[in-house]
Design a protein around this motif. Structure first.
Motif, PDB file in Angstrom:
ATOM      1  N   ARG A 319       0.648  -1.172   0.056  1.00 29.79           N
ATOM      2  CA  ARG A 319      -0.311  -0.093   0.558  1.00 29.79           C
ATOM      3  C   ARG A 319       0.644   1.220   0.067  1.00 29.79           C
ATOM      4  N   LYS A 324      -2.147   3.902  -2.104  1.00 28.69           N
ATOM      5  CA  LYS A 324      -3.169   2.743  -1.387  1.00 28.69           C
ATOM      6  C   LYS A 324      -3.722   3.187  -0.351  1.00 28.69           C
ATOM      7  N   ILE A 325      -2.923   3.889   0.562  1.00 26.61           N
ATOM      8  CA  ILE A 325      -3.189   3.786   1.900  1.00 26.61           C
ATOM      9  C   ILE A 325      -4.421   4.725   1.572  1.00 26.61           C
ATOM     10  N   ARG A 326      -5.467   4.805   2.102  1.00 22.01           N
ATOM     11  CA  ARG A 326      -6.179   5.799   2.611  1.00 22.01           C
ATOM     12  C   ARG A 326      -6.378   6.176   3.389  1.00 22.01           C
ATOM     13  N   ILE A 327      -7.201   7.870   4.397  1.00 20.81           N
ATOM     14  CA  ILE A 327      -7.372   8.006   5.559  1.00 20.81           C
ATOM     15  C   ILE A 327      -8.715   8.697   5.466  1.00 20.81           C
ATOM     16  N   LYS A 328      -9.630   7.931   7.005  1.00 23.51           N
ATOM     17  CA  LYS A 328     -11.052   8.674   6.906  1.00 23.51           C
ATOM     18  C   LYS A 328     -11.152   9.840   8.213  1.00 23.51           C
ATOM     19  N   ASP A 370      -8.136  10.091  11.428  1.00 24.52           N
ATOM     20  CA  ASP A 370      -8.919   8.359  10.849  1.00 24.52           C
ATOM     21  C   ASP A 370      -8.777   7.308  12.433  1.00 24.52           C
ATOM     22  N   ARG A 373      -6.339   4.471  11.968  1.00 21.99           N
ATOM     23  CA  ARG A 373      -5.061   4.735  11.228  1.00 21.99           C
ATOM     24  C   ARG A 373      -4.212   4.935  12.552  1.00 21.99           C
ATOM     25  N   MET A 456       0.028  12.019   6.225  1.00 18.75           N
ATOM     26  CA  MET A 456      -1.369  12.288   5.722  1.00 18.75           C
ATOM     27  C   MET A 456      -2.134  12.831   6.149  1.00 18.75           C
ATOM     28  N   HIS A 457      -2.335  12.578   6.880  1.00 20.18           N
ATOM     29  CA  HIS A 457      -3.250  13.712   8.462  1.00 20.18           C
ATOM     30  C   HIS A 457      -2.630  14.982   8.807  1.00 20.18           C
ATOM     31  N   GLU A 585      -8.720  -1.931   1.791  1.00 19.03           N
ATOM     32  CA  GLU A 585      -8.280  -1.410   0.810  1.00 19.03           C
ATOM     33  C   GLU A 585      -7.127  -1.603  -0.538  1.00 19.03           C
TER      34      GLU A 585
END
Length: 626
Positions: A319, A324-328, A370, A373, A456-457, A585
């Motif tokens: 990832r 491909k790593i995604r955060i929500k 997230d 994460r 990413m945050h 993912e």
């Protein structure tokens, strides 16, 4: 020297011209006229700054380019240039300083390529015989040479020598097919290249070519026929080494295949881990086990957790490299994330007799992140501290909010980190080379993953250490933090209603039976089915309150079973949970469809996750259940 002059004059896809030492245009080829829109009579005698935008001229950038070229020998850049009609084009420009035998600057050779349409063509200049030779010799990034009508090499520049390894003496007078592989010569490719250039007026292709030492390189080739008075005089040929671009393309393809392999490997490893996890959970629910059984059970549990983390790390490596790593992000109670993370590492800390201190404000901390994460970041940092802190050591987790930013520190009094290792500690697959003797098991992914997730945050992460034996401190900051304990509130849970228990569906009998046994020990009414058809029969006989449905089954997979269940009377009330060996993912299009499921569990199923899920499902426990 007519060959050099003819070569330059015939090139129409590159603007090639000469400047005197002051930057005055002294020659002008057809390519320059075609590219810039000026005729020779309009520009010869003009300063070359007329081709630059107003802001560049105001900053006297054209003169600076000549100064740089004079100082270092060559200047290359990409930027906007202006045609006669005022339109702009994006150009690649190479300026080469030309010196006489005494070293005195006699002018500059300038080559301009129009990259607006991503076309790469032959470059040359029109000038006197000696200046043409100097210009061609100054171009080192392209092999530029002349062929006669039969393909015999007539000229050779320094770029050709650099790329192909031959000196001019080695090649002039020989047929250019010497640069082709033997199989390409046998297939008639050199003759075809000459024929295509004549038929089309120009040919461009890519293919393998051979250097003097026998090695091959991937080349971009442009060949242009030269006509004088309607008679073919020969061919101008420009070759560029594209090997690195091909290598990068192959690496990207290999990376994609590796990521797919890692995803499949993680799935296949999770399948056998699922019944093992279920068996451990059964042993944990067994009342009053013997000391030997309890010790063995706990050892299996620790090693199984470690193996599960390794499988997840394998997947995360793919990832990371493929993006491909995604955060929500959502409003998250950080105190709860800390509790979950510490609880996950508590067995490892207890096994090493570590003293753990949690230093947090009395009020709840909320942060826009997230939660899954963020817990992964904390667990990676705490796990790293456990790994490198010896038996009986101390670990501390501190959290504070300042200026709406959450700062978290995980410190220990372990083996520490050497300064040289600090520079690479967050790199993928780094295992602390500065402390080779203290390496522990792992893949060197955790810290790299933590850094990626923090960044990413919108946060930052760093590591410090006093050196070997002086412990280490890993800290990260995240924006969007607050002490507002009333930011969120949980809704009340509904009352348990009547239901038909839980139906476990899995074509792996060990996985189905062991999971069913856990549910029985938890006090639920349980039935099992080992394929889709059997599951539908069981639902028709008695509608369950909840279904734990394996995704990857032969003949009739989980999504197909669910769709059929929803069509049955009462099927729309069943709480359906997907159980999958694939990570969320890493699902590929067509591999699985989770539409219609109310929840999802990943193999191997965690006991606490299962408890929480079934509380939401309203599946009724039997009297006397746990």
């Amino acid at each position: 020297m007519d060959r050099f002059r003819l070569l330059v004059e015939a090139v129409q896809d590159y603007g090639i011209f000469m400047l005197d030492p002051a930057g005055i245009v002294r020659s002008w080829n057809l390519g320059a006229a075609r590219l810039k829109g000026y005729e020779a009579s309009e520009v010869i005698g003009q300063h070359f700054s007329i081709f630059y935008p107003d802001d560049a001229r105001a900053a006297r950038w054209p003169d600076e380019e000549l100064r740089i070229a004079t100082r270092v020998g060559k200047y290359e850049e990409e930027g906007w240039r202006v045609r006669k009609d005022g339109s702009r084009f994006w150009a690649n420009v190479v300026i080469t300083a030309l010196r006489d035998p005494s070293g005195t600057i006699v002018g500059f050779g300038k080559v301009t390529r129009d990259l607006t349409e991503r076309r790469e063509h032959t470059e040359a200049l029109r000038q006197s015989e000696e200046r043409f030779r100097l210009l061609i010799e100054g171009v080192r990034d392209y092999a530029i040479y002349m062929l006669d009508p039969q393909g015999i090499i007539q000229s050779w520049n320094s770029g050709a020598e650099l790329i192909k390894g031959y000196s001019a003496q080695d090649v002039i007078g020989k047929h250019y097919s010497m640069f082709f592989r033997s199989e390409d010569v046998a297939a008639g490719l050199p003759e075809k290249e000459l024929h295509d250039a004549l038929q089309g007026g120009r040919t461009e292709e890519e293919g393998w070519r051979v250097r003097k030492d026998g090695s091959t390189f991937w080349a971009n080739i442009v060949m242009t026929p030269i006509h004088v008075g309607g008679v073919l005089h020969g061919f101008a040929k420009v070759t560029r080494d594209m090997t690195e671009r091909i290598r990068l393309r192959d690496l990207e393809h290999s990376s994609q295949r590796m990521n797919e392999f890692l995803a499949m490997l993680a799935h296949e490893l999770r399948n056998p881990l699922a019944p093992i996890r279920n068996a451990v959970s059964i042993l944990q629910l067994e009342p009053a086990p013997s000391t030997t059984v309890r010790t063995s059970r706990d050892m299996i549990d620790r090693q199984l957790s470690h193996m599960t983390r390794l499988v997840d790390d394998l997947l995360d490596a793919g990832r990371l490299t493929s993006g491909k790593i995604r955060i929500k992000p959502e409003q998250t109670l950080f105190n709860q994330v800390v509790a979950v993370s510490v609880e996950a590492l508590r067995p490892e800390m207890d096994a090493r007799s570590h003293t753990f201190v949690l230093d947090m404000p009395p009020d709840n901390i909320w942060v826009n992140a997230d939660p899954t994460r963020l817990a992964q970041v904390l667990q990676n940092l705490l796990g790293n501290a456990c790994k490198f802190t010896p038996h009986g050591g101390h670990i501390r987790l501190t959290a504070r909010i300042a200026n709406a930013r959450l700062r978290v520190e995980v410190s220990d009094n372990g083996v520490g980190i050497e300064p040289a290792a600090l520079e690479h500690i967050f790199e993928l697959f780094s295992q602390g080379d500065g402390l080779a003797a203290s390496r522990q098991s792992g893949l060197g992914i955790g810290l790299s993953l933590a850094r990626s997730l923090v960044e990413m945050h919108g946060g930052t992460i760093s590591a410090t250490s006093g050196g070997t034996g002086k412990g280490s401190v890993f800290s990260f900051e995240l924006p969007g933090a607050t002490h507002d304990s009333d930011a969120l509130s949980d809704g009340g849970a509904g009352d348990d209603g009547p239901g038909g228990g839980v139906l476990v569906v899995d074509d792996n009998r060990d996985a189905a039976d062991s999971l069913a046994e856990i549910l029985r020990l938890l006090g639920f009414k349980v039935r099992t089915a080992y394929d889709g058809a059997a599951a539908l029969t069981a639902v028709r006989h008695e509608t369950p309150a909840a279904m734990l449905l394996d995704i990857g089954m032969p003949d009739m997979d989980g999504p197909a079973v669910l769709r059929a269940v929803r069509e049955l009377p009462g099927g729309d009330t069943v709480f359906a949970c997907a159980v999958s060996g694939f990570g969320a993912e890493d699902e590929k299009a067509g591999r699985a469809d989770f539409r219609g499921f109310d929840a999802r569990l990943q193999k191997p199923v965690d006991l606490e996750d299962l408890r929480v899920l079934l509380e939401k499902s309203q599946a009724v426990r039997l009297p006397g259940g746990m």
